[in-house]
Design a protein around this motif. Structure first.
Motif, PDB file in Angstrom:
ATOM      1  N   GLU A   1      30.621  38.407  38.110  1.00  0.00           N
ATOM      2  CA  GLU A   1      30.847  39.664  38.777  1.00  0.00           C
ATOM      3  C   GLU A   1      32.284  40.149  38.560  1.00  0.00           C
ATOM      4  O   GLU A   1      32.517  41.344  38.434  1.00  0.00           O
ATOM      5  CB  GLU A   1      30.543  39.515  40.269  1.00  0.00           C
ATOM      6  CG  GLU A   1      30.528  40.840  40.961  1.00  0.00           C
ATOM      7  CD  GLU A   1      30.012  40.719  42.369  1.00  0.00           C
ATOM      8  OE1 GLU A   1      30.751  41.121  43.263  1.00  0.00           O
ATOM      9  OE2 GLU A   1      28.896  40.227  42.548  1.00  0.00           O
ATOM     10  N   ASN A   5      33.362  43.815  36.993  1.00  0.00           N
ATOM     11  CA  ASN A   5      34.256  44.702  37.737  1.00  0.00           C
ATOM     12  C   ASN A   5      35.647  44.804  37.111  1.00  0.00           C
ATOM     13  O   ASN A   5      36.544  45.403  37.703  1.00  0.00           O
ATOM     14  CB  ASN A   5      34.364  44.242  39.188  1.00  0.00           C
ATOM     15  CG  ASN A   5      33.064  44.427  39.931  1.00  0.00           C
ATOM     16  OD1 ASN A   5      32.375  45.410  39.734  1.00  0.00           O
ATOM     17  ND2 ASN A   5      32.719  43.471  40.768  1.00  0.00           N
ATOM     18  N   LYS A   7      37.990  42.705  36.787  1.00  0.00           N
ATOM     19  CA  LYS A   7      39.089  42.062  37.493  1.00  0.00           C
ATOM     20  C   LYS A   7      39.833  41.164  36.514  1.00  0.00           C
ATOM     21  O   LYS A   7      39.221  40.430  35.743  1.00  0.00           O
ATOM     22  CB  LYS A   7      38.568  41.245  38.674  1.00  0.00           C
ATOM     23  CG  LYS A   7      38.040  42.113  39.783  1.00  0.00           C
ATOM     24  CD  LYS A   7      37.634  41.293  40.968  1.00  0.00           C
ATOM     25  CE  LYS A   7      37.091  42.176  42.063  1.00  0.00           C
ATOM     26  NZ  LYS A   7      36.656  41.390  43.209  1.00  0.00           N
TER      27      LYS A   7
END
Length: 97
Positions: A1, A5, A7
């Motif tokens: 995830e 996203n 990150k």
């Protein structure tokens, strides 16, 4: 995830700093997209698994964990409060997601 996203977590930063030119170009291409696809995630995961990013991140987390526990042991906290803080530190370091 985190990858979907975009990150820039410690393993990704490590990968960027310790990869060759072709891997960095691939990372830049993936992270500059508007949306990251499952295939992109697979590519990044493959690069991460081939690098020492996981070991580096786990070692650094363990160092911070040890320092936090040592600091907690010096504070005048009641046992239940100190135990809860230590449990929280342990959970954070040992999580697998």
């Amino acid at each position: 995830e985190d990858i979907i996203n975009k990150k820039k977590s410690l393993p990704i930063i490590y990968l960027w700093e310790h990869s060759g030119e072709s891997e960095n170009e691939l990372l830049n291409n993936v992270y500059s997209k508007n949306a990251i696809t499952p295939d992109d995630v697979d590519i990044i995961m493959k690069l991460l698994n081939q690098s020492a990013a996981r070991e580096f991140s786990e070692d650094l987390a363990a160092q911070y964990f040890d320092a936090a526990i040592a600091r907690l042991d010096t504070l005048p906290l009641s046992n239940p409060a100190a135990d809860e803080l230590k449990s929280l530190c342990s959970f954070i370091v040992q999580r697998n997601y």
